[in-house]
Design a protein around this motif. Structure first.
Motif, PDB file in Angstrom:
ATOM      1  N   UNK A  26       0.836  -1.210   0.000  1.00  0.00           N
ATOM      2  CA  UNK A  26       0.000   0.000   0.000  1.00  0.00           C
ATOM      3  C   UNK A  26       0.862   1.247   0.000  1.00  0.00           C
ATOM      4  N   UNK A  27       1.928   1.232   0.781  1.00  0.00           N
ATOM      5  CA  UNK A  27       2.811   2.397   0.834  1.00  0.00           C
ATOM      6  C   UNK A  27       3.434   2.646  -0.536  1.00  0.00           C
ATOM      7  N   UNK A  32       5.167   8.698  -1.631  1.00  0.00           N
ATOM      8  CA  UNK A  32       5.674   9.345  -0.421  1.00  0.00           C
ATOM      9  C   UNK A  32       4.541   9.913   0.429  1.00  0.00           C
ATOM     10  N   UNK A  33       4.370   9.363   1.624  1.00  0.00           N
ATOM     11  CA  UNK A  33       3.319   9.813   2.541  1.00  0.00           C
ATOM     12  C   UNK A  33       3.811  11.064   3.262  1.00  0.00           C
ATOM     13  N   UNK A  34       2.977  12.117   3.227  1.00  0.00           N
ATOM     14  CA  UNK A  34       3.390  13.410   3.784  1.00  0.00           C
ATOM     15  C   UNK A  34       2.489  13.883   4.924  1.00  0.00           C
ATOM     16  N   UNK A  56      -0.490  11.423   0.412  1.00  0.00           N
ATOM     17  CA  UNK A  56       0.827  11.269  -0.192  1.00  0.00           C
ATOM     18  C   UNK A  56       0.983  12.336  -1.260  1.00  0.00           C
ATOM     19  N   UNK A  57       2.138  12.337  -1.888  1.00  0.00           N
ATOM     20  CA  UNK A  57       2.362  13.291  -2.969  1.00  0.00           C
ATOM     21  C   UNK A  57       1.481  12.959  -4.174  1.00  0.00           C
ATOM     22  N   UNK A  58       0.906  11.739  -4.200  1.00  0.00           N
ATOM     23  CA  UNK A  58       0.044  11.309  -5.304  1.00  0.00           C
ATOM     24  C   UNK A  58      -1.448  11.453  -5.004  1.00  0.00           C
ATOM     25  N   UNK A  59      -1.866  11.107  -3.777  1.00  0.00           N
ATOM     26  CA  UNK A  59      -3.297  11.000  -3.488  1.00  0.00           C
ATOM     27  C   UNK A  59      -3.543  10.958  -1.985  1.00  0.00           C
ATOM     28  N   UNK A  60      -4.819  11.035  -1.621  1.00  0.00           N
ATOM     29  CA  UNK A  60      -5.237  10.805  -0.236  1.00  0.00           C
ATOM     30  C   UNK A  60      -5.869   9.416  -0.185  1.00  0.00           C
TER      31      UNK A  60
END
Length: 121
Positions: A26-27, A32-34, A56-60
């Motif tokens: 999943x990570x 990258x989780x922010x 993350x830098x991609x999505x929630x």
């Protein structure tokens, strides 16, 4: 004993409590989780309930509890330092601890071998 849900959360059981987090798979999918929003201590949850949010830098992503119980502790370090979820999602980057009120639900979760086969890694 660690068990996995098909929505990519894990629970590591120790007696009548469990530690819950997201899988390494999943990570990697999130990137990258922010930001980490944790549940509240004392909150009663049922398996499948939305309990946390990761950005993350991609999505929630909404995070669901794989088991029913009461949240007894949150990992404040994960909220303070979201990069813990990037480097150690299945150890230091756990999200919360829960007092299990329906341990029989663990039977519906997957052992690592089945989870690995499901995600194809």
């Amino acid at each position: 004993m660690m068990k996995y849900s098909d929505s990519h959360e894990w629970v590591k059981v120790n007696g009548t409590t469990g530690q819950v987090g997201i899988s390494t798979h999943a990570q990697k999918e999130l990137g990258e989780i922010v930001y980490v929003e944790l549940p509240k201590v004392g909150q009663e949850v049922k398996a499948g309930d939305e309990v946390a949010v990761l950005e993350s830098t991609k999505a929630a992503a909404d995070i669901y509890t794989p088991v029913t119980g009461i949240i007894t502790q949150v990992n404040q370090a994960a909220a303070d330092t979201p990069s813990l979820l990037n480097t150690s999602p299945e150890r230091e980057g756990y999200l919360f601890e829960i007092a299990l009120s329906a341990p029989e639900e663990l039977e519906a979760l997957m052992p690592i071998e089945a989870y690995t086969a499901m995600v194809g890694s």
